[in-house]
Design an enzyme around this catalytic site. Structure first.
Site, mmCIF file in Angstrom:
data_model
loop_
_atom_site.group_PDB
_atom_site.id
_atom_site.type_symbol
_atom_site.label_atom_id
_atom_site.label_comp_id
_atom_site.label_asym_id
_atom_site.label_seq_id
_atom_site.Cartn_x
_atom_site.Cartn_y
_atom_site.Cartn_z
ATOM 1 N N ALA A 13 0.869 -1.183 0.000
ATOM 2 C CA ALA A 13 0.000 0.000 0.000
ATOM 3 C C ALA A 13 0.902 1.228 0.000
ATOM 4 O O ALA A 13 2.078 1.148 0.368
ATOM 5 C CB ALA A 13 -0.891 -0.023 1.229
ATOM 6 N N GLY A 70 0.725 -5.018 0.962
ATOM 7 C CA GLY A 70 -0.507 -5.041 0.164
ATOM 8 C C GLY A 70 -0.303 -5.681 -1.201
ATOM 9 O O GLY A 70 -1.246 -6.227 -1.786
ATOM 10 N N GLU A 118 -0.647 -9.241 -0.583
ATOM 11 C CA GLU A 118 -2.066 -9.476 -0.289
ATOM 12 C C GLU A 118 -2.924 -9.409 -1.552
ATOM 13 O O GLU A 118 -3.875 -10.179 -1.716
ATOM 14 C CB GLU A 118 -2.557 -8.455 0.756
ATOM 15 C CG GLU A 118 -1.934 -8.708 2.121
ATOM 16 C CD GLU A 118 -2.165 -7.578 3.107
ATOM 17 O OE1 GLU A 118 -2.007 -6.396 2.722
ATOM 18 O OE2 GLU A 118 -2.491 -7.858 4.270
ATOM 19 N N GLU A 172 4.985 -5.238 7.002
ATOM 20 C CA GLU A 172 4.336 -4.176 7.789
ATOM 21 C C GLU A 172 4.940 -4.043 9.186
ATOM 22 O O GLU A 172 5.020 -2.950 9.737
ATOM 23 C CB GLU A 172 2.828 -4.460 7.896
ATOM 24 C CG GLU A 172 2.061 -4.315 6.582
ATOM 25 C CD GLU A 172 2.024 -5.581 5.738
ATOM 26 O OE1 GLU A 172 2.781 -6.545 6.034
ATOM 27 O OE2 GLU A 172 1.229 -5.622 4.781
#
Ligand code: CO8
Length: 259
Positions: free
Chosen positions: A67, A110, A113, A133
Site C-alpha cells: 500500500a 498489500g 495481499e 508491515e
C-alpha cells in the site's frame, strides 16, 4: 485510468485480458486511486461476456511494493474508515472470473495481499514476497494474516508476519503460496499459455469451480461439500456441460459458448 493499463484483447486473444499496475516510480505502490481503478476495471471485465480470464501483473521490478506508505503515514483510523480504502479490497471478492497474478519482482505487504486475493499466483524466478508491515510499525491489513496462513500454514506465516523478511520465488513455490515458477523473462508468455488453457474450459463451470474453491476458506467441510454439490448440479443446467460430455463421447474437442 492513470494508475493501471488494460490490454484487451490481450495478444489478440478474445477471451483474455491483461491488467498492468502502472506506478513504476513508486514500485506500483497501491494508492487508493489505483485500487479504485483496479476494481472498476475488474468489474467491467467481469461483466463482459467475451472475457474469460484476467491476468494481473506489474513490471519487471515490482508487482507491487505494498500500500502507498505516503498515504498512510499520518492517517488516523477514522481517516481510513472515511476514505473507504478497504471497501475496494473487499470488492475483489465480487469478481467471478478467474484472475491470475503474474508476479515479477517485489510483491510486498498489500502487493503480496493483492496477489493472494487473485485466484492463483504464477511467479517469475526473481519474485520476492513478504509482509513487511511489522518493520514499519503496523500489521497486514488486507489478508496477510489470514490468506497467507491458509496458504502456507501457521508457523511459516508467523515467520513472515513477525519478521517481515522476504522469501524468494522458489521458497514461495515450495511453501504453496505460488502455483508455478517461470524464468522471469518468460513470465507473461507462460501465464498467457495458462490463461489460454483455462479460457478453453467451459466458462460457467470455471466460475462455479472458482466459487466453490473459495468457499472452502469460509465453510466447514460438510457445508463446503454441500455447496460444491449444488454447484455441481448447477453445471448440468448449462449447454456447455452437454457439449463437453457429448464431445468426449464423440472423441472431438468441445466448443464451449459460455451458456
Ligand atoms: N509506498 C510508497 N512508496 C513506495 C513504496 C510503498 N509501499 N515502496 C517503494 N516506494 C517508493 C520509494 O519511496 C522510492 O521512491 P523515491 O524514488 O521517490 O524515493 C521508490 O518507490 C523506489 O523505492 P526504493 O528506492 O526504496 O527502492 P529499493 O530498491 O531501494 O527498495 C523495496 C525496494 C525493498 C521494495 C523498498 O522500496 C521497500 O521496502 N518498500 C516498502 C515495502 C513495504 O513496507 N510495504 C508495505 C507497505 S504497508 C502495506 O502494504 C499495508 C497494506 C494494508 C492493506 C491495504 C490498505 C489500503
Amino acid at each position: 485510468m492513470e494508475n493501471i493499463l488494460l490490454e484487451y484483447p490481450y495478444n489478440n486473444h478474445p477471451h483474455i485480458a491483461l491488467v498492468r499496475l502502472n506506478r513504476p516510480k513508486v514500485l506500483n505502490a497501491l494508492s487508493t486511486d489505483l485500487m479504485q481503478e483496479l476494481i472498476d476495471c475488474f468489474l467491467g471485465l467481469d461483466k463482459n461476456p467475451e472475457v474469460r480470464v484476467i491476468i494481473l501483473t506489474g513490471n519487471e521490478r515490482a508487482f507491487a511494493a505494498g500500500a502507498d506508505i505516503g498515504q498512510m503515514v499520518t492517517a488516523s483510523p477514522i481517516d481510513q474508515i472515511n476514505d473507504q480504502r478497504f471497501r475496494t479490497w473487499e470488492m475483489l471478492r465480487l469478481i467471478t472470473k478467474p484472475i491470475i497474478a503474474a508476479v515479477n519482482g517485489f510483491a510486498l505487504g498489500g502487493g503480496c495481499e493483492l496477489a493472494m486475493a487473485c485466484d492463483l499466483i504464477v511467479a517469475g524466478d526473481d519474485a520476492k514476497f513478504s509482509q513487511p508491515e511489522i518493520k514499519i510499525g503496523t500489521i497486514p491489513g488486507a489478508g496477510g494474516t489470514q490468506r497467507l496462513t491458509r496458504a502456507i500454514g501457521k508457523s511459516k506465516a508467523m515467520l513472515m508476519v513477525l519478521t517481515g523478511d522476504m522469501i524468494d520465488a522458489k521458497t514461495a513455490f515450495e511453501w504453496g503460496l505460488v502455483a508455478k515458477i517461470t524464468p522471469a523473462p518468460a513470465l507473461l508468455q507462460e501465464t498467457f499459455e495458462l490463461a489460454k488453457i483455462i479460457s478453453d474450459r467451459a466458462p460457467v463451470a470455471v466460475r462455479l469451480a472458482k466459487e466453490a474453491v473459495n468457499k472452502s476458506f469460509e465453510m466447514t467441510l460438510k457445508d463446503g461439500m454441500d455447496f460444491e454439490r449444488r454447484n455441481f448440479y448447477l453445471t448440468f443446467s448449462s449447454l456447455d456441460q452437454k457439449e463437453g460430455m457429448k464431445a468426449f463421447l464423440e472423441k472431438r474437442n468441445p466448443d464451449y459458448k459460455g451458456n
